[in-house]
Motif scaffolding. Structure first.
Motif, PDB file in Angstrom:
ATOM      1  N   MET A   1       0.824  -1.210   0.000  1.00 48.36           N
ATOM      2  CA  MET A   1       0.000   0.000   0.000  1.00 48.36           C
ATOM      3  C   MET A   1       0.858   1.261   0.000  1.00 48.36           C
ATOM      4  SD  MET A   1      -3.119  -1.040   2.581  1.00 48.36           S
ATOM      5  CE  MET A   1      -3.998   0.488   2.249  1.00 48.36           C
ATOM      6  N   LEU A   2       1.976   1.231   0.714  1.00 48.55           N
ATOM      7  CA  LEU A   2       2.834   2.420   0.786  1.00 48.55           C
ATOM      8  C   LEU A   2       3.479   2.734  -0.560  1.00 48.55           C
ATOM      9  CD1 LEU A   2       4.601   1.936   4.250  1.00 48.55           C
ATOM     10  CD2 LEU A   2       2.788   3.547   3.678  1.00 48.55           C
TER      11      LEU A   2
ATOM     12  N   SER B   1      -6.365  -3.461   4.457  1.00 45.66           N
ATOM     13  CA  SER B   1      -6.419  -3.718   3.012  1.00 45.66           C
ATOM     14  C   SER B   1      -7.839  -3.815   2.471  1.00 45.66           C
ATOM     15  CB  SER B   1      -5.683  -5.024   2.701  1.00 45.66           C
ATOM     16  OG  SER B   1      -6.371  -6.131   3.279  1.00 45.66           O
TER      17      SER B   1
ATOM     18  N   LYS C   1       2.624   1.501  -3.641  1.00 42.36           N
ATOM     19  CA  LYS C   1       1.719   1.566  -4.802  1.00 42.36           C
ATOM     20  C   LYS C   1       0.592   2.581  -4.576  1.00 42.36           C
ATOM     21  CE  LYS C   1      -0.314   0.188  -8.661  1.00 42.36           C
ATOM     22  NZ  LYS C   1      -0.912  -1.137  -8.854  1.00 42.36           N
ATOM     23  N   THR C   2      -0.186   2.391  -3.524  1.00 40.13           N
ATOM     24  CA  THR C   2      -1.339   3.253  -3.286  1.00 40.13           C
ATOM     25  C   THR C   2      -0.921   4.674  -2.906  1.00 40.13           C
ATOM     26  OG1 THR C   2      -2.541   1.303  -2.509  1.00 40.13           O
ATOM     27  CG2 THR C   2      -3.525   3.446  -2.067  1.00 40.13           C
ATOM     28  N   HIS C   3       0.065   4.782  -1.997  1.00 33.20           N
ATOM     29  CA  HIS C   3       0.475   6.104  -1.510  1.00 33.20           C
ATOM     30  C   HIS C   3       1.733   6.623  -2.210  1.00 33.20           C
ATOM     31  CE1 HIS C   3      -2.515   5.887   1.681  1.00 33.20           C
ATOM     32  NE2 HIS C   3      -2.085   4.671   1.961  1.00 33.20           N
ATOM     33  N   GLU C   4       2.306   5.819  -3.114  1.00 30.09           N
ATOM     34  CA  GLU C   4       3.463   6.214  -3.911  1.00 30.09           C
ATOM     35  C   GLU C   4       4.610   6.749  -3.052  1.00 30.09           C
ATOM     36  OE1 GLU C   4       2.030   8.930  -6.861  1.00 30.09           O
ATOM     37  OE2 GLU C   4       1.038   7.346  -8.020  1.00 30.09           O
ATOM     38  N   MET C   5       4.835   6.116  -1.936  1.00 30.41           N
ATOM     39  CA  MET C   5       5.926   6.520  -1.043  1.00 30.41           C
ATOM     40  C   MET C   5       7.260   6.025  -1.606  1.00 30.41           C
ATOM     41  SD  MET C   5       6.435   5.653   3.022  1.00 30.41           S
ATOM     42  CE  MET C   5       5.066   6.686   3.550  1.00 30.41           C
TER      43      MET C   5
ATOM     44  N   ALA D   1       9.340   3.340   2.921  1.00 25.90           N
ATOM     45  CA  ALA D   1       8.287   2.323   2.989  1.00 25.90           C
ATOM     46  C   ALA D   1       8.810   1.039   3.609  1.00 25.90           C
ATOM     47  CB  ALA D   1       7.730   2.050   1.585  1.00 25.90           C
TER      48      ALA D   1
END
Length: 324
Positions: free
Chosen positions: A91-92, A148, A94-98, A103
């Motif tokens: 999630m970090l 998730s 991909k979703t939040h583009e960290m 991450a």
């Protein structure tokens, strides 16, 4: 004649000591020889390289589990920690583009928190490790599902995947990471004061404490170490399958890791364990799985064999302890 008998006796003693210290290596070698003779397509370079690659990630988790077993404890939350770590890192990035490094560090930090909770419950509250880690395992799984929303994170960024899928001098980076971890923990377990104290702790916690060993710190640290390595496994597994999901580990993965540790000579009653044993223990169970696949046998046979190994280890340890 007397000299010859003495030489033979010394050779037998040396052989017994080698088998005792390197039993997992001997079992692995015998299994590979038998598989090469009786299993079609087993004895090929590509198949052996596949076994090495399949073993790389579980070895990391097995080292952590081995250290916990050396205290006489167990960590049943390991597989669920893998799932939560997979979910978080996915999630970090991909979703939040960290950025990848933050991450990864955050994900490893989650492992630290889980390990501290497990260690605190076992050491300070005196809840049996089996109950503690079983309970935290289900809590961790629930958190992973909530975070998730029960969904997987697919198609992770290519730059993130490159961490474990590129090659260094022709060797996969995941294998390189595992090799580095094995070397680091070989030093920690077998060449440092911490390793000697850990073995002493597992053999007799009261005696170790009276000798000045910081048993409380060791007991907490092994659970932290196990959880952090499990988080790293969650990251590497996500890279390997290009997917992050809460079910990445679970009970089956934990069971496989424990079996590998037992095959590697780790005692379920504490005090005994090694990095070499963990390495060859995992490789042995991967060879078993590989043979089952090559023979087109039902994969349920794999779970049955793992159960037999665990049961046999418990029976053997009980018989040995009674004789002592």
């Amino acid at each position: 004649m007397g000299k010859e008998q003495k030489t033979m006796e010394n050779n037998k003693q040396a052989l017994r000591m080698f088998v005792k210290k390197n039993g997992s290596v001997v079992v692995f070698a015998i299994l590979c020889i038998a598989a090469a003779i009786f299993v079609p397509r087993f004895a090929s370079v590509n198949n052996f390289l596949l076994i090495i690659k399949q073993s790389a990630i579980p070895v990391i988790a097995c080292i952590g589990m081995t250290m916990v077993l050396m205290t006489g404890g167990i960590d049943l939350s390991l597989g669920y920690t893998i799932g939560l770590s997979s979910t978080i890192v996915g999630m970090l990035v991909k979703t939040h583009e960290m950025a990848y490094l933050p991450a990864i560090l955050i994900t490893l930090g989650v492992g630290v928190v889980i390990g501290l909770i497990n260690g605190f419950c076992v050491q300070a509250i005196k809840v049996p490790a089996f109950i503690t880690t079983l309970g935290t395992g289900y809590i961790i799984y629930g958190i992973a599902e909530i975070v998730s929303h029960g969904e997987s994170v697919n198609r992770l960024p290519k730059g993130f995947l490159a961490i474990g899928k590129t090659e260094v001098f022709g060797v996969n980076t995941t294998v390189v990471i595992t090799a580095v971890i094995c070397l680091v923990f070989f030093y920690i377990l077998h060449m440092s004061t911490f390793g000697r104290n850990l073995s002493a702790f597992g053999l007799s916690e009261p005696a170790s404490r009276l000798s000045g060993v910081a048993t409380a710190k060791i007991n907490v640290l092994v659970y932290v170490n196990c959880a952090v390595l499990a988080s790293l496994v969650g990251i590497l597994l996500s890279i390997d399958v290009n997917c992050a999901q809460p079910t990445m580990g679970g009970g089956n993965y934990t069971f496989e890791v424990i079996t590998g540790a037992v095959l590697g000579g780790a005692s379920l009653f504490g005090g005994v364990g090694s990095v070499v044993g963990a390495l060859f223990g995992v490789m042995t169970i991967k060879v078993i799985g590989n043979c089952i696949n090559l023979m087109n046998a039902a994969y349920y046979l794999y779970d049955a064999i793992m159960g037999i190994i665990i049961l046999a280890a418990i029976v053997f340890e009980n018989v040995k302890n009674r004789k002592l």
